[in-house]
Design a protein around this motif. Structure first.
Motif, mmCIF file in Angstrom:
data_model
loop_
_atom_site.group_PDB
_atom_site.id
_atom_site.type_symbol
_atom_site.label_atom_id
_atom_site.label_comp_id
_atom_site.label_asym_id
_atom_site.label_seq_id
_atom_site.Cartn_x
_atom_site.Cartn_y
_atom_site.Cartn_z
ATOM 1 N N MET A 143 0.821 -1.185 0.000
ATOM 2 C CA MET A 143 0.000 0.000 0.000
ATOM 3 C C MET A 143 0.861 1.242 0.000
ATOM 4 O O MET A 143 1.032 1.898 1.016
ATOM 5 N N GLY A 144 1.504 1.550 -1.065
ATOM 6 C CA GLY A 144 2.372 2.703 -1.150
ATOM 7 C C GLY A 144 3.756 2.445 -0.602
ATOM 8 O O GLY A 144 4.553 3.358 -0.489
ATOM 9 N N GLU A 145 4.036 1.211 -0.183
ATOM 10 C CA GLU A 145 5.344 0.873 0.375
ATOM 11 C C GLU A 145 6.360 0.798 -0.759
ATOM 12 O O GLU A 145 6.143 0.138 -1.760
ATOM 13 N N THR A 146 7.475 1.519 -0.597
ATOM 14 C CA THR A 146 8.475 1.545 -1.664
ATOM 15 C C THR A 146 9.700 0.701 -1.344
ATOM 16 O O THR A 146 10.547 0.522 -2.195
ATOM 17 N N THR A 147 9.791 0.221 -0.108
ATOM 18 C CA THR A 147 10.933 -0.615 0.254
ATOM 19 C C THR A 147 10.501 -2.065 0.319
ATOM 20 O O THR A 147 9.320 -2.376 0.427
ATOM 21 N N ALA A 148 11.450 -2.947 0.232
ATOM 22 C CA ALA A 148 11.154 -4.380 0.307
ATOM 23 C C ALA A 148 10.576 -4.713 1.673
ATOM 24 O O ALA A 148 10.966 -4.116 2.678
ATOM 25 N N PRO A 149 9.633 -5.652 1.727
ATOM 26 C CA PRO A 149 9.065 -6.059 3.018
ATOM 27 C C PRO A 149 10.174 -6.506 3.973
ATOM 28 O O PRO A 149 11.093 -7.187 3.582
ATOM 29 N N GLY A 150 10.054 -6.089 5.210
ATOM 30 C CA GLY A 150 11.035 -6.486 6.214
ATOM 31 C C GLY A 150 12.180 -5.516 6.379
ATOM 32 O O GLY A 150 12.852 -5.517 7.399
ATOM 33 N N THR A 151 12.430 -4.672 5.398
ATOM 34 C CA THR A 151 13.568 -3.748 5.487
ATOM 35 C C THR A 151 13.428 -2.802 6.668
ATOM 36 O O THR A 151 14.384 -2.570 7.397
ATOM 37 N N GLU A 152 12.239 -2.254 6.870
ATOM 38 C CA GLU A 152 12.004 -1.336 7.986
ATOM 39 C C GLU A 152 12.154 -2.067 9.316
ATOM 40 O O GLU A 152 12.730 -1.541 10.264
ATOM 41 N N ILE A 153 11.655 -3.294 9.380
ATOM 42 C CA ILE A 153 11.803 -4.085 10.614
ATOM 43 C C ILE A 153 13.285 -4.356 10.869
ATOM 44 O O ILE A 153 13.760 -4.222 11.999
ATOM 45 N N ASP A 154 14.027 -4.709 9.822
ATOM 46 C CA ASP A 154 15.468 -4.951 9.966
ATOM 47 C C ASP A 154 16.168 -3.710 10.509
ATOM 48 O O ASP A 154 16.999 -3.793 11.409
ATOM 49 N N ARG A 155 15.819 -2.551 9.975
ATOM 50 C CA ARG A 155 16.449 -1.296 10.408
ATOM 51 C C ARG A 155 16.135 -1.022 11.872
ATOM 52 O O ARG A 155 17.020 -0.683 12.657
ATOM 53 N N LEU A 156 14.876 -1.184 12.270
ATOM 54 C CA LEU A 156 14.480 -0.927 13.651
ATOM 55 C C LEU A 156 15.103 -1.933 14.613
ATOM 56 O O LEU A 156 15.501 -1.579 15.726
ATOM 57 N N ALA A 157 15.190 -3.180 14.199
ATOM 58 C CA ALA A 157 15.765 -4.219 15.053
ATOM 59 C C ALA A 157 17.242 -3.993 15.327
ATOM 60 O O ALA A 157 17.784 -4.517 16.301
ATOM 61 N N GLU A 158 17.900 -3.225 14.482
ATOM 62 C CA GLU A 158 19.332 -2.962 14.647
ATOM 63 C C GLU A 158 19.629 -1.642 15.354
ATOM 64 O O GLU A 158 20.788 -1.247 15.464
ATOM 65 N N THR A 159 18.612 -0.955 15.873
ATOM 66 C CA THR A 159 18.875 0.289 16.595
ATOM 67 C C THR A 159 19.580 -0.019 17.910
ATOM 68 O O THR A 159 19.442 -1.113 18.470
ATOM 69 N N ASP A 160 20.332 0.948 18.385
ATOM 70 C CA ASP A 160 21.135 0.742 19.597
ATOM 71 C C ASP A 160 20.297 0.298 20.793
ATOM 72 O O ASP A 160 20.675 -0.622 21.523
ATOM 73 N N GLY A 161 19.168 0.955 21.028
ATOM 74 C CA GLY A 161 18.338 0.609 22.186
ATOM 75 C C GLY A 161 17.824 -0.811 22.139
ATOM 76 O O GLY A 161 17.843 -1.532 23.138
ATOM 77 N N VAL A 162 17.364 -1.238 20.960
ATOM 78 C CA VAL A 162 16.849 -2.605 20.818
ATOM 79 C C VAL A 162 17.972 -3.609 21.030
ATOM 80 O O VAL A 162 17.811 -4.614 21.730
ATOM 81 N N ARG A 163 19.135 -3.334 20.462
ATOM 82 C CA ARG A 163 20.273 -4.248 20.624
ATOM 83 C C ARG A 163 20.748 -4.287 22.073
ATOM 84 O O ARG A 163 21.040 -5.356 22.614
ATOM 85 N N LEU A 164 20.823 -3.116 22.739
ATOM 86 C CA LEU A 164 21.259 -3.056 24.135
ATOM 87 C C LEU A 164 20.321 -3.862 25.025
ATOM 88 O O LEU A 164 20.768 -4.697 25.816
ATOM 89 N N LEU A 165 19.021 -3.628 24.883
ATOM 90 C CA LEU A 165 18.070 -4.351 25.715
ATOM 91 C C LEU A 165 18.127 -5.854 25.431
ATOM 92 O O LEU A 165 18.035 -6.670 26.353
ATOM 93 N N GLY A 166 18.319 -6.232 24.203
ATOM 94 C CA GLY A 166 18.443 -7.638 23.861
ATOM 95 C C GLY A 166 19.634 -8.291 24.550
ATOM 96 O O GLY A 166 19.510 -9.380 25.125
ATOM 97 N N HIS A 167 20.785 -7.621 24.513
ATOM 98 C CA HIS A 167 21.976 -8.168 25.175
ATOM 99 C C HIS A 167 21.795 -8.216 26.690
ATOM 100 O O HIS A 167 22.136 -9.224 27.332
ATOM 101 N N LEU A 168 21.280 -7.132 27.271
ATOM 102 C CA LEU A 168 21.079 -7.112 28.718
ATOM 103 C C LEU A 168 20.114 -8.217 29.147
ATOM 104 O O LEU A 168 20.373 -8.924 30.127
#
Length: 157
Positions: free
Chosen positions: A1-26
């Motif tokens: 629906m108007g999405e111009t990026t490949a499915p999952g790309t936005e999720i991949d980008r968000l999953a790699e943010t510092d806060g998400v990675r820090l909380l995952g490791h902790l």
């Protein structure tokens, strides 16, 4: 629906943010350490994890006394979870409660001799096991830096 990026790309980008990675490791490190240390500590003292946390946090308070609510909050419990934990600790003879002289509606918790004995036994086993676990995996200067950085992060929250 108007999405111009490949499915999952936005999720991949968000999953790699510092806060998400820090909380995952902790979360993973805490989970692994709890799973490895709680059985040893329980065998040495008979304390369940939350009972140990309550007794330890209480010991760390000025005069080794405190109201239940801030202890429960420090452990990460809800009000009802704190009430149940304190009731178990009272029933097992680990803590006593007395009226708070500064707040007539509140009570202060204090270790009983049995609570101090069990806390000492738990800490003795816990500290030895953590020394072994951390000593085999982390240089002392990294451990010290992690403690300092996490304490600063904790204080900032």
């Amino acid at each position: 629906m108007g999405e111009t990026t490949a499915p999952g790309t936005e999720i991949d980008r968000l999953a790699e943010t510092d806060g998400v990675r820090l909380l995952g490791h902790l979360s993973r490190v805490v989970h692994l350490l709890h799973n490895r240390t709680r059985p040893v500590m329980a065998a040495a003292s008979g304390l369940e994890g939350p009972e140990f946390e309550l007794l330890l946090r209480l010991w760390q308070q000025p005069g080794h006394t405190a109201q239940a609510a801030p202890l429960g909050e420090a452990i990460g419990l809800t009000s009802s979870g704190t009430t149940r934990l304190v009731a178990r600790a009272l029933a097992k003879g680990l803590v006593s409660r007395e009226p708070d002289p500064c707040d007539g509606r509140a009570f202060l918790l204090r270790h009983t001799p049995l609570g101090r004995e069990k806390l000492h036994a738990a800490l003795d086993a816990h500290a030895a096991q953590l020394r072994e676990l951390l000593g085999r995996r982390l240089p002392p200067e990294l451990t010290a830096r992690l403690i300092e950085d996490l304490a600063a992060f904790d204080a900032a929250l």
